[in-house]
Scaffold this motif. Structure first.
Motif, PDB file in Angstrom:
ATOM      1  N   HIS A 119      66.093  62.418  36.004  1.00 14.84           N
ATOM      2  CA  HIS A 119      65.333  62.790  37.198  1.00 14.84           C
ATOM      3  C   HIS A 119      64.823  61.564  37.945  1.00 14.84           C
ATOM      4  O   HIS A 119      64.752  61.559  39.175  1.00 14.84           O
ATOM      5  CB  HIS A 119      64.137  63.671  36.825  1.00 14.84           C
ATOM      6  N   ILE A 120      64.462  60.536  37.188  1.00 13.29           N
ATOM      7  CA  ILE A 120      63.826  59.359  37.791  1.00 13.29           C
ATOM      8  C   ILE A 120      64.809  58.500  38.579  1.00 13.29           C
ATOM      9  O   ILE A 120      64.556  58.143  39.736  1.00 13.29           O
ATOM     10  CB  ILE A 120      63.157  58.490  36.695  1.00 13.29           C
ATOM     11  N   PHE A 121      65.944  58.164  37.973  1.00 11.63           N
ATOM     12  CA  PHE A 121      66.855  57.211  38.609  1.00 11.63           C
ATOM     13  C   PHE A 121      67.524  57.750  39.884  1.00 11.63           C
ATOM     14  O   PHE A 121      67.729  56.984  40.829  1.00 11.63           O
ATOM     15  CB  PHE A 121      67.871  56.696  37.598  1.00 11.63           C
ATOM     16  N   VAL A 161      60.794  64.640  48.727  1.00 18.23           N
ATOM     17  CA  VAL A 161      62.037  64.879  47.975  1.00 18.23           C
ATOM     18  C   VAL A 161      61.693  65.047  46.506  1.00 18.23           C
ATOM     19  O   VAL A 161      60.999  64.205  45.919  1.00 18.23           O
ATOM     20  CB  VAL A 161      63.028  63.703  48.137  1.00 18.23           C
ATOM     21  N   GLY A 162      62.184  66.123  45.902  1.00 18.32           N
ATOM     22  CA  GLY A 162      61.972  66.362  44.481  1.00 18.32           C
ATOM     23  C   GLY A 162      63.287  66.308  43.729  1.00 18.32           C
ATOM     24  O   GLY A 162      64.278  66.885  44.187  1.00 18.32           O
ATOM     25  N   THR A 163      63.289  65.614  42.587  1.00 17.60           N
ATOM     26  CA  THR A 163      64.522  65.495  41.807  1.00 17.60           C
ATOM     27  C   THR A 163      64.437  66.228  40.471  1.00 17.60           C
ATOM     28  O   THR A 163      65.295  66.065  39.619  1.00 17.60           O
ATOM     29  CB  THR A 163      64.869  64.014  41.566  1.00 17.60           C
ATOM     30  N   GLY A 164      63.400  67.030  40.298  1.00 19.41           N
ATOM     31  CA  GLY A 164      63.299  67.845  39.094  1.00 19.41           C
ATOM     32  C   GLY A 164      62.354  67.287  38.056  1.00 19.41           C
ATOM     33  O   GLY A 164      61.841  66.169  38.178  1.00 19.41           O
ATOM     34  N   GLY A 165      62.130  68.084  37.019  1.00 20.63           N
ATOM     35  CA  GLY A 165      61.147  67.726  36.007  1.00 20.63           C
ATOM     36  C   GLY A 165      59.800  68.307  36.391  1.00 20.63           C
ATOM     37  O   GLY A 165      59.510  68.522  37.566  1.00 20.63           O
ATOM     38  N   PHE A 200      62.695  68.722  50.236  1.00 20.56           N
ATOM     39  CA  PHE A 200      64.121  68.754  49.902  1.00 20.56           C
ATOM     40  C   PHE A 200      64.275  68.590  48.389  1.00 20.56           C
ATOM     41  O   PHE A 200      63.481  67.895  47.748  1.00 20.56           O
ATOM     42  CB  PHE A 200      64.866  67.626  50.622  1.00 20.56           C
ATOM     43  N   ILE A 201      65.306  69.214  47.843  1.00 24.59           N
ATOM     44  CA  ILE A 201      65.555  69.180  46.405  1.00 24.59           C
ATOM     45  C   ILE A 201      66.877  68.476  46.134  1.00 24.59           C
ATOM     46  O   ILE A 201      67.855  68.681  46.848  1.00 24.59           O
ATOM     47  CB  ILE A 201      65.624  70.609  45.814  1.00 24.59           C
TER      48      ILE A 201
END
Length: 224
Positions: A17-19, A101-105, A123-124
């Motif tokens: 999720h971070i990178f 922007v969200g990348t999850g977790g 945005f996802i």
């Protein structure tokens, strides 16, 4: 653009999720050098170390995922969620981003939920073939969902944009020609080479699958 872009990013718990979030920030920064970034992550998790190492500011919130192994440990979770929502709201109000922007977790849940409540476009980005729980919930409020695969169940179909996964610049710049890489690793230049990359909970299954079929791979003239 006349005004400086301000972008909020959130996602964490694991490198998966971070990178991608860092890669997204890097690409936006390359296109808009004056853009300002702020990450929101979970205190005590690896994003609190990795994001500053990449040169970005991060604010921590006290949030945790559901502990399925110890149900009693989840009793304090509602209070953590409320505290995280409150702090996220303060952070977002002070930073005033143009979009998020969200990348999850689980870290991205309170941040993007509060952003959407404040009328900030969200945005996802989903890295996996199956939608994560947090991203699935947030997608209902998202302007668009960017996926790594063409068909990811759990998202509104009209919001899906299939773009693949973001890759950090240092990975691309560090790539070598195939012949150079084979030579460096002592591999046969003339054989078709398979690179297997796995992580997290799926890595053991993947590695054991290759081991079980290694003889067949060799028989076909491939190298792993």
């Amino acid at each position: 653009m006349n005004k400086k872009l301000k972008i909020l990013l959130s996602g964490g718990g694991t490198g998966g999720h971070i990178f991608p979030a860092i890669a997204i920030a890097d690409e936006i920064k390359k296109r808009f050098p004056d853009a300002e970034f702020l990450f929101i992550g979970a205190n005590g998790k690896m994003e609190m170390e990795k994001v500053p190492q990449a040169g970005y500011k991060i604010e921590g919130i006290d949030i945790a995922g559901i502990n399925r192994g110890n149900i009693l440990s989840n009793l304090g979770l509602p209070f953590k969620i409320l505290k995280s929502l409150s702090k996220s709201k303060r952070i977002i109000k002070n930073f005033a981003p143009d979009f998020a922007v969200g990348t999850g977790g689980f870290a991205s849940g309170p941040a993007l939920y509060e952003a959407s409540k404040m009328g900030i476009p969200i945005f996802i980005q989903e890295q996996n073939a199956h939608a994560g729980v947090t991203n699935k919930i947030l997608s209902k409020k998202a302007k668009a969902v960017f996926t790594a695969y063409p068909k990811v169940e759990g998202f509104p179909i009209e919001k899906i944009k299939f773009l693949g996964n973001p890759i950090r610049e240092n990975i691309i710049s560090g790539m070598q020609e195939t012949s150079q890489a084979k030579e460096k690793m002592g591999l046969d230049q003339n054989k078709l080479t398979i690179l297997s990359v796995g992580g997290s909970l799926g890595s053991r299954t993947l590695n054991n699958g290759w081991k079980d079929n290694l003889d067949q791979i060799k028989e076909k003239g491939y190298q792993l």
